[in-house]
Design a protein around this motif. Structure first.
Motif, PDB file in Angstrom:
ATOM      1  N   ALA A 115       3.325  -6.081   4.772  1.00 22.89           N
ATOM      2  CA  ALA A 115       3.147  -5.992   6.222  1.00 22.89           C
ATOM      3  C   ALA A 115       4.038  -4.908   6.778  1.00 22.89           C
ATOM      4  N   SER A 116       3.604  -4.334   7.918  1.00 21.22           N
ATOM      5  CA  SER A 116       4.446  -3.369   8.619  1.00 21.22           C
ATOM      6  C   SER A 116       4.247  -3.570  10.110  1.00 21.22           C
ATOM      7  N   ILE A 117       5.186  -3.049  10.894  1.00 23.01           N
ATOM      8  CA  ILE A 117       4.998  -3.101  12.344  1.00 23.01           C
ATOM      9  C   ILE A 117       3.862  -2.142  12.706  1.00 23.01           C
ATOM     10  N   ILE A 118       3.964  -0.912  12.196  1.00 24.56           N
ATOM     11  CA  ILE A 118       3.005   0.131  12.547  1.00 24.56           C
ATOM     12  C   ILE A 118       2.263   0.610  11.299  1.00 24.56           C
ATOM     13  N   ASP A 119       0.976   0.811  11.472  1.00 25.40           N
ATOM     14  CA  ASP A 119       0.166   1.451  10.433  1.00 25.40           C
ATOM     15  C   ASP A 119      -0.228   2.836  10.939  1.00 25.40           C
ATOM     16  N   ARG A 120       0.246   3.860  10.253  1.00 24.41           N
ATOM     17  CA  ARG A 120      -0.117   5.233  10.630  1.00 24.41           C
ATOM     18  C   ARG A 120      -1.192   5.784   9.719  1.00 24.41           C
ATOM     19  N   SER A 121      -1.771   4.942   8.889  1.00 26.44           N
ATOM     20  CA  SER A 121      -2.687   5.442   7.863  1.00 26.44           C
ATOM     21  C   SER A 121      -4.151   5.279   8.250  1.00 26.44           C
TER      22      SER A 121
ATOM     23  N   THR B 106      -6.002   3.151   5.847  1.00 25.60           N
ATOM     24  CA  THR B 106      -6.418   3.634   4.529  1.00 25.60           C
ATOM     25  C   THR B 106      -5.368   3.444   3.429  1.00 25.60           C
ATOM     26  N   ALA B 107      -4.108   3.221   3.797  1.00 22.14           N
ATOM     27  CA  ALA B 107      -3.071   3.102   2.762  1.00 22.14           C
ATOM     28  C   ALA B 107      -3.350   1.883   1.888  1.00 22.14           C
ATOM     29  N   ASP B 108      -3.473   2.133   0.596  1.00 22.21           N
ATOM     30  CA  ASP B 108      -3.739   1.056  -0.352  1.00 22.21           C
ATOM     31  C   ASP B 108      -2.457   0.782  -1.126  1.00 22.21           C
ATOM     32  N   VAL B 109      -1.899  -0.407  -0.927  1.00 22.64           N
ATOM     33  CA  VAL B 109      -0.641  -0.724  -1.611  1.00 22.64           C
ATOM     34  C   VAL B 109      -0.868  -1.710  -2.749  1.00 22.64           C
ATOM     35  N   GLY B 110      -2.126  -2.031  -3.008  1.00 26.77           N
ATOM     36  CA  GLY B 110      -2.440  -2.872  -4.165  1.00 26.77           C
ATOM     37  C   GLY B 110      -2.421  -4.364  -3.877  1.00 26.77           C
ATOM     38  N   VAL B 111      -1.984  -4.744  -2.670  1.00 28.07           N
ATOM     39  CA  VAL B 111      -2.022  -6.156  -2.249  1.00 28.07           C
ATOM     40  C   VAL B 111      -2.551  -6.179  -0.809  1.00 28.07           C
ATOM     41  N   PRO B 112      -3.035  -7.340  -0.332  1.00 29.36           N
ATOM     42  CA  PRO B 112      -3.508  -7.403   1.058  1.00 29.36           C
ATOM     43  C   PRO B 112      -2.400  -7.006   2.023  1.00 29.36           C
ATOM     44  N   ARG B 113      -2.784  -6.329   3.086  1.00 25.59           N
ATOM     45  CA  ARG B 113      -1.798  -5.714   3.963  1.00 25.59           C
ATOM     46  C   ARG B 113      -2.196  -5.902   5.421  1.00 25.59           C
ATOM     47  N   ILE B 114      -1.226  -6.174   6.284  1.00 27.35           N
ATOM     48  CA  ILE B 114      -1.471  -6.215   7.727  1.00 27.35           C
ATOM     49  C   ILE B 114      -0.449  -5.328   8.434  1.00 27.35           C
ATOM     50  N   ALA B 115      -0.781  -4.948   9.686  1.00 26.14           N
ATOM     51  CA  ALA B 115       0.170  -4.249  10.546  1.00 26.14           C
ATOM     52  C   ALA B 115       0.001  -4.805  11.947  1.00 26.14           C
TER      53      ALA B 115
END
Ligand SMILES: [Zn+2]
Length: 189
Positions: free
Chosen positions: A141-147, A150-159
């Motif tokens: 997870a991140s506060i902000i997604d600037r991608s 599209t950023a693939d980190v290999g696990v489910p991701r939220i921002a």
């Protein structure tokens, strides 16, 4: 706390900078998010931490981990909101490693937290270091997604918020074409 309120907070705290920046990813951009400014008051960091933690109430997260330095404040805040432990990975001769005596039990369920994801590079390296030490990273997870998602980190991701700011490879940057030189964020007073 919706995406708009988050970005408003970034603007109010001057965490969203304008200029010509050389990002840690090597890309150039007319904008830079100086997340540290948005998180300097603990009450604000706590709010963002709670907002991220609410996505993982039933995920069985045992530990929150972040890549140093950018992820430290928000990662700690998420861990505090979830009442789980917090640890971090850091670079040693360029390689992201788990140091300071931190250990993981086999398959320990970890949430990786960053302030901003641009390419996802730091998060991927953090995940690799944790998994090399036996952990099981279940989400990021991140506060902000600037991608643009599209950023693939290999696990489910939220921002919590998405911010569409352009970034350019060196040689394709219009600000460079205009004769400007990029600065490393934080290097100008
Ligand atoms: Zn440039």
């Amino acid at each position: 706390m919706n995406s708009e309120q988050i970005l408003e907070h970034f603007t109010e705290t001057n965490a969203l900078l304008e200029g010509h920046f050389l990002l840690s990813s090597g890309l150039h951009s007319p904008n830079y998010l100086q997340c540290a400014l948005a998180l300097q008051y603990p009450a604000d960091a706590a709010r963002f931490g709670r907002a991220i933690s609410e996505h993982y109430l039933d995920a069985g997260i045992e530990t929150v981990a972040s890549p140093a330095i950018g992820g430290l404040v928000i990662g700690y805040s998420v861990a505090a909101a979830m009442n789980v432990r917090f640890l971090w990975t850091e670079r040693q001769s360029c390689e992201m490693t788990l140091r300071r005596g931190f250990t993981l039990k086999p398959r320990e369920r970890i949430l990786v937290v960053e302030d901003v994801i641009t390419t996802g590079g730091s998060t991927r390296e953090c995940i690799a270091a944790l998994e090399a030490n036996g952990g099981k990273v279940v989400a990021a997870a991140s506060i902000i997604d600037r991608s643009n998602g599209t950023a693939d980190v290999g696990v489910p991701r939220i921002a919590l918020a998405s911010l569409d700011v352009p970034s350019y490879a060196e040689g394709e940057c219009p600000l460079c074409v205009d004769g400007g030189r990029p600065v490393k964020p934080g290097s100008r007073a």
